[in-house]
Design a protein around this motif. Structure first.
Motif, PDB file in Angstrom:
ATOM      1  N   GLN A  43       0.832  -1.206   0.000  1.00  0.00           N
ATOM      2  CA  GLN A  43       0.000   0.000   0.000  1.00  0.00           C
ATOM      3  C   GLN A  43       0.863   1.251   0.000  1.00  0.00           C
ATOM      4  N   LEU A  44       1.936   1.227   0.791  1.00  0.00           N
ATOM      5  CA  LEU A  44       2.856   2.365   0.809  1.00  0.00           C
ATOM      6  C   LEU A  44       3.478   2.582  -0.571  1.00  0.00           C
ATOM      7  N   GLU A  45       3.863   1.499  -1.213  1.00  0.00           N
ATOM      8  CA  GLU A  45       4.472   1.615  -2.544  1.00  0.00           C
ATOM      9  C   GLU A  45       3.479   2.177  -3.558  1.00  0.00           C
ATOM     10  N   GLU A  46       2.241   1.708  -3.502  1.00  0.00           N
ATOM     11  CA  GLU A  46       1.208   2.223  -4.411  1.00  0.00           C
ATOM     12  C   GLU A  46       0.923   3.694  -4.127  1.00  0.00           C
ATOM     13  N   TYR A  47       0.854   4.044  -2.848  1.00  0.00           N
ATOM     14  CA  TYR A  47       0.605   5.428  -2.427  1.00  0.00           C
ATOM     15  C   TYR A  47       1.735   6.329  -2.930  1.00  0.00           C
ATOM     16  N   ALA A  48       2.987   5.878  -2.739  1.00  0.00           N
ATOM     17  CA  ALA A  48       4.141   6.673  -3.179  1.00  0.00           C
ATOM     18  C   ALA A  48       4.156   6.800  -4.697  1.00  0.00           C
ATOM     19  N   ALA A  49       3.844   5.731  -5.407  1.00  0.00           N
ATOM     20  CA  ALA A  49       3.824   5.775  -6.874  1.00  0.00           C
ATOM     21  C   ALA A  49       2.769   6.761  -7.360  1.00  0.00           C
ATOM     22  N   HIS A  50       1.612   6.755  -6.709  1.00  0.00           N
ATOM     23  CA  HIS A  50       0.543   7.689  -7.077  1.00  0.00           C
ATOM     24  C   HIS A  50       1.012   9.137  -6.886  1.00  0.00           C
ATOM     25  N   SER A  72       9.254  17.178  -0.098  1.00  0.00           N
ATOM     26  CA  SER A  72       9.528  16.713   1.268  1.00  0.00           C
ATOM     27  C   SER A  72       8.594  15.561   1.651  1.00  0.00           C
ATOM     28  N   PHE A  73       7.344  15.694   1.265  1.00  0.00           N
ATOM     29  CA  PHE A  73       6.363  14.640   1.559  1.00  0.00           C
ATOM     30  C   PHE A  73       6.742  13.345   0.837  1.00  0.00           C
ATOM     31  N   ILE A  74       7.159  13.462  -0.413  1.00  0.00           N
ATOM     32  CA  ILE A  74       7.563  12.290  -1.186  1.00  0.00           C
ATOM     33  C   ILE A  74       8.808  11.654  -0.559  1.00  0.00           C
ATOM     34  N   ALA A  80       9.578   6.070   4.766  1.00  0.00           N
ATOM     35  CA  ALA A  80       8.629   5.137   5.384  1.00  0.00           C
ATOM     36  C   ALA A  80       8.645   3.807   4.641  1.00  0.00           C
ATOM     37  N   LYS A  81       8.770   3.876   3.323  1.00  0.00           N
ATOM     38  CA  LYS A  81       8.825   2.668   2.510  1.00  0.00           C
ATOM     39  C   LYS A  81      10.076   1.855   2.840  1.00  0.00           C
ATOM     40  N   LYS A  82      11.219   2.518   2.978  1.00  0.00           N
ATOM     41  CA  LYS A  82      12.470   1.826   3.325  1.00  0.00           C
ATOM     42  C   LYS A  82      12.371   1.177   4.710  1.00  0.00           C
TER      43      LYS A  82
END
Length: 147
Positions: A43-50, A72-74, A80-82
């Motif tokens: 979900q984090l990966e999908e959120y970041a990709a979006h 900064s948010f990205i 968070a993903k790492k």
């Protein structure tokens, strides 16, 4: 008559079964936790990709301060993903250890079952030989009485 070794080993087998079941429950419970953490990572990966896709299309129409905030948010999403990836990796190692623990307990239980089966076979063999000897003795006694 004393209790046979195979019957005494039933207690050991029962304990081994309990230990195996406890290990299986720990493994199953932890596997569910790992699945939940992997799902959260996805979900984090999908959120970041979006957000990265959105960031690429918004670059031209934003003010500098908005771009800095968005960037900064990205960056925080990437961090968070790492962290989540590291957490999942640690959990996978623990999962491997729990699987190994269950396999060890499973093999131990199977070994005890095999031992009990061998003991029963040996005990039955001894009983059969004893019975055959008694039958031979009775037959010999009857033969002597008839003579």
């Amino acid at each position: 008559m004393a209790e046979s070794r195979s019957k005494r080993m039933q207690v050991v087998l029962m304990l081994a079964e309990r230990h195996e079941q406890a290990a299986a429950q720990r493994l199953g419970s932890f596997r569910e936790q790992v699945n939940a953490e992997q799902e959260q990572l996805q979900q984090l990966e999908e959120y970041a990709a979006h957000y990265l896709d959105t960031y690429g299309s918004l670059k031209t129409g934003l003010h500098a301060q908005d771009l800095i905030s968005y960037s900064s948010f990205i960056q925080r999403l990437g961090d968070a993903k790492k962290e989540q990836q590291a957490k999942v990796a640690r959990m996978m190692q623990t999962l491997d250890q729990l699987q190994q623990e269950w396999r060890t307990k499973h093999r131990r239980r199977e070994s005890i079952q095999d031992l009990i089966a061998r003991l029963r076979y040996e005990e039955n063999d001894v009983l059969e030989k004893r019975l055959q000897k008694e039958l031979d003795d009775l037959s010999a006694q009857q033969f002597q009485q008839q003579s």
